[in-house]
Scaffold this motif. Structure first.
Motif, PDB file in Angstrom:
ATOM      1  N   TYR A 146       0.830  -1.211   0.000  1.00 56.75           N
ATOM      2  CA  TYR A 146       0.000   0.000   0.000  1.00 56.75           C
ATOM      3  C   TYR A 146       0.863   1.259   0.000  1.00 56.75           C
ATOM      4  O   TYR A 146       0.516   2.253  -0.650  1.00 56.75           O
ATOM      5  N   ILE A 147       1.988   1.215   0.715  1.00 58.97           N
ATOM      6  CA  ILE A 147       2.913   2.356   0.725  1.00 58.97           C
ATOM      7  C   ILE A 147       3.457   2.597  -0.676  1.00 58.97           C
ATOM      8  O   ILE A 147       3.553   3.741  -1.143  1.00 58.97           O
ATOM      9  N   ILE A 148       3.809   1.519  -1.360  1.00 58.30           N
ATOM     10  CA  ILE A 148       4.297   1.637  -2.736  1.00 58.30           C
ATOM     11  C   ILE A 148       3.194   2.163  -3.649  1.00 58.30           C
ATOM     12  O   ILE A 148       3.452   2.964  -4.560  1.00 58.30           O
ATOM     13  N   TYR A 149       1.959   1.729  -3.387  1.00 57.67           N
ATOM     14  CA  TYR A 149       0.821   2.242  -4.173  1.00 57.67           C
ATOM     15  C   TYR A 149       0.674   3.746  -3.999  1.00 57.67           C
ATOM     16  O   TYR A 149       0.424   4.475  -4.967  1.00 57.67           O
ATOM     17  N   GLN A 150       0.835   4.235  -2.762  1.00 61.67           N
ATOM     18  CA  GLN A 150       0.751   5.672  -2.508  1.00 61.67           C
ATOM     19  C   GLN A 150       1.893   6.417  -3.191  1.00 61.67           C
ATOM     20  O   GLN A 150       1.701   7.504  -3.737  1.00 61.67           O
ATOM     21  N   LEU A 151       3.084   5.826  -3.160  1.00 63.71           N
ATOM     22  CA  LEU A 151       4.222   6.441  -3.845  1.00 63.71           C
ATOM     23  C   LEU A 151       3.974   6.518  -5.338  1.00 63.71           C
ATOM     24  O   LEU A 151       4.232   7.548  -5.981  1.00 63.71           O
ATOM     25  N   TRP A 152       3.440   5.433  -5.884  1.00 65.20           N
ATOM     26  CA  TRP A 152       3.157   5.396  -7.321  1.00 65.20           C
ATOM     27  C   TRP A 152       2.052   6.387  -7.687  1.00 65.20           C
ATOM     28  O   TRP A 152       2.110   7.032  -8.736  1.00 65.20           O
ATOM     29  N   SER A 153       1.071   6.527  -6.824  1.00 66.44           N
ATOM     30  CA  SER A 153      -0.020   7.473  -7.084  1.00 66.44           C
ATOM     31  C   SER A 153       0.492   8.907  -7.126  1.00 66.44           C
ATOM     32  O   SER A 153      -0.075   9.760  -7.818  1.00 66.44           O
ATOM     33  N   PHE A 154       1.581   9.175  -6.390  1.00 62.43           N
ATOM     34  CA  PHE A 154       2.131  10.529  -6.355  1.00 62.43           C
ATOM     35  C   PHE A 154       2.981  10.837  -7.595  1.00 62.43           C
ATOM     36  O   PHE A 154       2.914  11.939  -8.134  1.00 62.43           O
ATOM     37  N   ILE A 155       3.770   9.829  -8.052  1.00 62.94           N
ATOM     38  CA  ILE A 155       4.686  10.098  -9.164  1.00 62.94           C
ATOM     39  C   ILE A 155       4.092   9.786 -10.531  1.00 62.94           C
ATOM     40  O   ILE A 155       4.539  10.344 -11.543  1.00 62.94           O
ATOM     41  N   SER A 156       3.075   8.933 -10.610  1.00 62.80           N
ATOM     42  CA  SER A 156       2.541   8.520 -11.912  1.00 62.80           C
ATOM     43  C   SER A 156       1.919   9.657 -12.723  1.00 62.80           C
ATOM     44  O   SER A 156       2.022   9.644 -13.958  1.00 62.80           O
TER      45      SER A 156
END
Length: 266
Positions: free
Chosen positions: A103-113
């Motif tokens: 989920y942390i990686i998902y949040q990171l991806w949501s920010f940079i994508s």
């Protein structure tokens, strides 16, 4: 979006990630007895799968080995009033970090994508899955390989029969935690190289050119996260070297795709 809007967006992603760790950590705290008895103290028992496997190997080659002992010659003790409570809290937090990692990686991806081109987002759909897989694979490697090797070496090492090993609780937990988490993050090397190649910091030629220096760094890293014996360092260094080779291949694929897009635009 303005710079302040980006910061606000990042703040909410960090808040969601923190909440995920807290929620997962709360669940881990509820099942702390199981986590400590079966997971944390698992490598202290000679019935641990790694010891049984290595014992069979040593018996096959007719070697004497500490992997075949009935128990370790040390005990774990707590010497501070709040030591066990503190260990319980921090273990729950780190367990929450591991559980909530996807989920942390998902949040990171949501920010940079949003900053990526549509084609880049299309080819990076498996980012969360691959990153999480590599992390959990590294954690398992650290737990089932590095941790038992470290405990077996350090727990049986002695300079005199007059000394009794009474290991502090925080020291033992620190070894298990650092071995597992360090391996989890080290296994993210291909993902890191992918993004470094995307931004032009790294190329496959650079990775190949400095392969010898990378080998030295890998051996030093292996010496840091393993007990000071050659066998353990080699066992840890092998998968890291494989990851480095995979990183070279990934970097080459990224550069090739970038060159292809440049030719198409021309």
């Amino acid at each position: 979006m303005s710079f302040l809007d980006h910061l606000e967006d990042l703040r909410w992603h960090l808040i969601r990630s923190t909440l995920a760790i807290v929620i997962a950590g709360t669940g881990a705290f509820i099942f702390s007895r199981f986590i400590f008895d079966e997971i944390i103290f698992g490598p202290k028992k000679m019935t641990f799968p790694t010891y049984k496997y290595l014992c069979k190997i040593s018996q096959f080659f007719d070697f004497e080995s500490t992997f075949c002992a009935e128990s370790f010659p040390f005990t774990i003790q707590n010497r501070t009033m709040g030591g066990q409570f503190s260990a319980d809290i921090w273990t729950a937090i780190y367990a929450g970090l591991v559980i909530a990692f996807p989920y942390i990686i998902y949040q990171l991806w949501s920010f940079i994508s949003p900053g990526l081109h549509p084609n880049e987002r299309k080819h990076s759909k498996g980012f969360i899955l691959v990153t999480s897989f590599l992390f959990f694979l590294g954690v398992l490697f650290g737990y089932y390989v590095i941790t038992p090797l470290s405990i077996n070496f350090l727990g049986t090492y002695t300079v005199s029969s007059e000394i009794t090993n009474e290991i502090d609780l925080s020291s033992y937990i620190s070894l298990v935690r650092s071995s597992s988490l360090a391996s989890g993050f080290v296994f993210e090397l291909p993902i890191i190289m992918y993004f470094l190649t995307k931004v032009g910091i790294v190329t496959p030629q650079i990775l190949k050119k400095y392969r010898k220096f990378a080998l030295v760094i890998i051996l030093i890293l292996s010496a840091i996260i393993t007990p000071p014996d050659v066998a353990s360092q080699v066992i840890v260094a092998i998968p890291i070297l494989i990851l480095y080779q995979i990183s070279i291949y990934i970097s080459a694929v990224v550069v090739r795709n970038q060159n292809r897009k440049t030719k198409q635009n021309v």
